[in-house]
Design a protein around this motif. Structure first.
Motif, PDB file in Angstrom:
ATOM      1  N   MET A   1      -6.582   8.233  -0.876  1.00  0.00           N
ATOM      2  CA  MET A   1      -6.801   6.822  -0.709  1.00  0.00           C
ATOM      3  C   MET A   1      -7.100   6.555   0.755  1.00  0.00           C
ATOM      4  SD  MET A   1      -3.062   4.922  -1.059  1.00  0.00           S
ATOM      5  CE  MET A   1      -2.478   6.059  -2.288  1.00  0.00           C
ATOM      6  N   ASN A   2      -7.884   5.526   1.000  1.00  0.00           N
ATOM      7  CA  ASN A   2      -8.228   5.179   2.374  1.00  0.00           C
ATOM      8  C   ASN A   2      -7.211   4.175   2.922  1.00  0.00           C
ATOM      9  OD1 ASN A   2      -8.954   2.641   1.370  1.00  0.00           O
ATOM     10  ND2 ASN A   2     -11.093   3.155   1.227  1.00  0.00           N
ATOM     11  N   ALA A   3      -7.435   3.703   4.146  1.00  0.00           N
ATOM     12  CA  ALA A   3      -6.472   2.817   4.800  1.00  0.00           C
ATOM     13  C   ALA A   3      -6.319   1.487   4.061  1.00  0.00           C
ATOM     14  CB  ALA A   3      -6.903   2.579   6.243  1.00  0.00           C
ATOM     15  N   LYS A   4      -7.411   0.945   3.571  1.00  0.00           N
ATOM     16  CA  LYS A   4      -7.349  -0.341   2.865  1.00  0.00           C
ATOM     17  C   LYS A   4      -6.559  -0.203   1.564  1.00  0.00           C
ATOM     18  CE  LYS A   4     -10.198  -4.165   1.356  1.00  0.00           C
ATOM     19  NZ  LYS A   4     -11.516  -4.762   1.376  1.00  0.00           N
ATOM     20  N   GLU A   5      -6.848   0.831   0.790  1.00  0.00           N
ATOM     21  CA  GLU A   5      -6.117   1.059  -0.460  1.00  0.00           C
ATOM     22  C   GLU A   5      -4.641   1.326  -0.184  1.00  0.00           C
ATOM     23  OE1 GLU A   5      -8.379   4.381  -1.778  1.00  0.00           O
ATOM     24  OE2 GLU A   5      -9.847   3.161  -2.848  1.00  0.00           O
ATOM     25  N   PHE A   6      -4.358   2.082   0.864  1.00  0.00           N
ATOM     26  CA  PHE A   6      -2.981   2.386   1.236  1.00  0.00           C
ATOM     27  C   PHE A   6      -2.225   1.102   1.571  1.00  0.00           C
ATOM     28  CE2 PHE A   6       0.298   3.573   4.310  1.00  0.00           C
ATOM     29  CZ  PHE A   6       0.940   4.595   3.634  1.00  0.00           C
ATOM     30  N   HIS A   7      -2.844   0.232   2.347  1.00  0.00           N
ATOM     31  CA  HIS A   7      -2.215  -1.026   2.746  1.00  0.00           C
ATOM     32  C   HIS A   7      -1.952  -1.905   1.522  1.00  0.00           C
ATOM     33  CE1 HIS A   7      -1.537  -4.023   6.062  1.00  0.00           C
ATOM     34  NE2 HIS A   7      -1.511  -4.795   5.002  1.00  0.00           N
ATOM     35  N   GLU A   8      -2.912  -1.989   0.630  1.00  0.00           N
ATOM     36  CA  GLU A   8      -2.748  -2.822  -0.566  1.00  0.00           C
ATOM     37  C   GLU A   8      -1.673  -2.276  -1.495  1.00  0.00           C
ATOM     38  OE1 GLU A   8      -6.671  -2.957  -2.201  1.00  0.00           O
ATOM     39  OE2 GLU A   8      -7.394  -4.391  -0.713  1.00  0.00           O
ATOM     40  N   LYS A   9      -1.579  -0.955  -1.599  1.00  0.00           N
ATOM     41  CA  LYS A   9      -0.623  -0.347  -2.525  1.00  0.00           C
ATOM     42  C   LYS A   9       0.802  -0.374  -1.994  1.00  0.00           C
ATOM     43  CE  LYS A   9       0.282   3.789  -5.213  1.00  0.00           C
ATOM     44  NZ  LYS A   9      -0.203   5.123  -5.585  1.00  0.00           N
ATOM     45  N   HIS A  10       0.985  -0.042  -0.723  1.00  0.00           N
ATOM     46  CA  HIS A  10       2.338   0.140  -0.185  1.00  0.00           C
ATOM     47  C   HIS A  10       2.851  -1.036   0.633  1.00  0.00           C
ATOM     48  CE1 HIS A  10       2.619   4.221  -1.610  1.00  0.00           C
ATOM     49  NE2 HIS A  10       1.421   4.457  -1.110  1.00  0.00           N
ATOM     50  N   GLY A  11       1.972  -1.888   1.122  1.00  0.00           N
ATOM     51  CA  GLY A  11       2.408  -3.072   1.848  1.00  0.00           C
ATOM     52  C   GLY A  11       2.605  -2.856   3.339  1.00  0.00           C
ATOM     53  N   ARG A  12       2.856  -3.957   4.005  1.00  0.00           N
ATOM     54  CA  ARG A  12       2.928  -3.974   5.464  1.00  0.00           C
ATOM     55  C   ARG A  12       4.117  -3.207   6.014  1.00  0.00           C
ATOM     56  NH1 ARG A  12       1.846  -7.844   9.658  1.00  0.00           N
ATOM     57  NH2 ARG A  12       2.491  -6.760  11.529  1.00  0.00           N
ATOM     58  N   LYS A  13       5.243  -3.223   5.318  1.00  0.00           N
ATOM     59  CA  LYS A  13       6.436  -2.545   5.809  1.00  0.00           C
ATOM     60  C   LYS A  13       6.206  -1.037   5.933  1.00  0.00           C
ATOM     61  CE  LYS A  13      10.465  -4.103   4.737  1.00  0.00           C
ATOM     62  NZ  LYS A  13      11.686  -4.494   4.022  1.00  0.00           N
ATOM     63  N   VAL A  14       5.580  -0.432   4.940  1.00  0.00           N
ATOM     64  CA  VAL A  14       5.284   1.005   4.976  1.00  0.00           C
ATOM     65  C   VAL A  14       4.214   1.295   6.024  1.00  0.00           C
ATOM     66  CG1 VAL A  14       4.388   2.943   3.633  1.00  0.00           C
ATOM     67  CG2 VAL A  14       5.997   1.364   2.591  1.00  0.00           C
ATOM     68  N   VAL A  15       3.221   0.431   6.121  1.00  0.00           N
ATOM     69  CA  VAL A  15       2.173   0.594   7.136  1.00  0.00           C
ATOM     70  C   VAL A  15       2.788   0.567   8.532  1.00  0.00           C
ATOM     71  CG1 VAL A  15       0.186  -0.536   8.201  1.00  0.00           C
ATOM     72  CG2 VAL A  15       0.288  -0.281   5.733  1.00  0.00           C
ATOM     73  N   ASP A  16       3.746  -0.322   8.758  1.00  0.00           N
ATOM     74  CA  ASP A  16       4.410  -0.383  10.057  1.00  0.00           C
ATOM     75  C   ASP A  16       5.182   0.899  10.350  1.00  0.00           C
ATOM     76  OD1 ASP A  16       3.390  -2.872  10.623  1.00  0.00           O
ATOM     77  OD2 ASP A  16       5.179  -3.960   9.961  1.00  0.00           O
TER      78      ASP A  16
END
Length: 83
Positions: A1-16
């Motif tokens: 998955m790319n960055a956009k899909e990752f952000h949508e799937k896991h949310g901001r907390k995981v991205v942080d």
């Protein structure tokens, strides 16, 4: 998955968590996520490894981060072995 899909799937907390792990700014993350800036192969590998660690095996993939998914497999080197 790319960055956009990752952000949508896991949310901001995981991205942080991923961003903190690799020392990436929020502005740079959003530029990558929105496709405004590309990433080097080194940065793609770092992001993929960090996201994989944080999500226990459901992280971003280097091929997607480098935008190579839509290229023919013979060019990217992901072709299946036919031997």
């Amino acid at each position: 998955m790319n960055a956009k899909e990752f952000h949508e799937k896991h949310g901001r907390k995981v991205v942080d968590q991923v961003r903190e792990k690799i020392g990436m700014s929020l502005c740079y993350w959003y530029n990558i996520k929105n496709g405004q800036v590309g990433v080097s192969s080194e940065k793609a590998l770092t992001m993929a490894l960090a996201s994989d660690e944080v999500t226990c095996g459901d992280g971003m993939q280097v091929v997607d981060l480098l935008r190579l998914r839509d290229l023919p497999a013979r060019i990217v080197g992901t072709g299946k072995d036919e031997a």
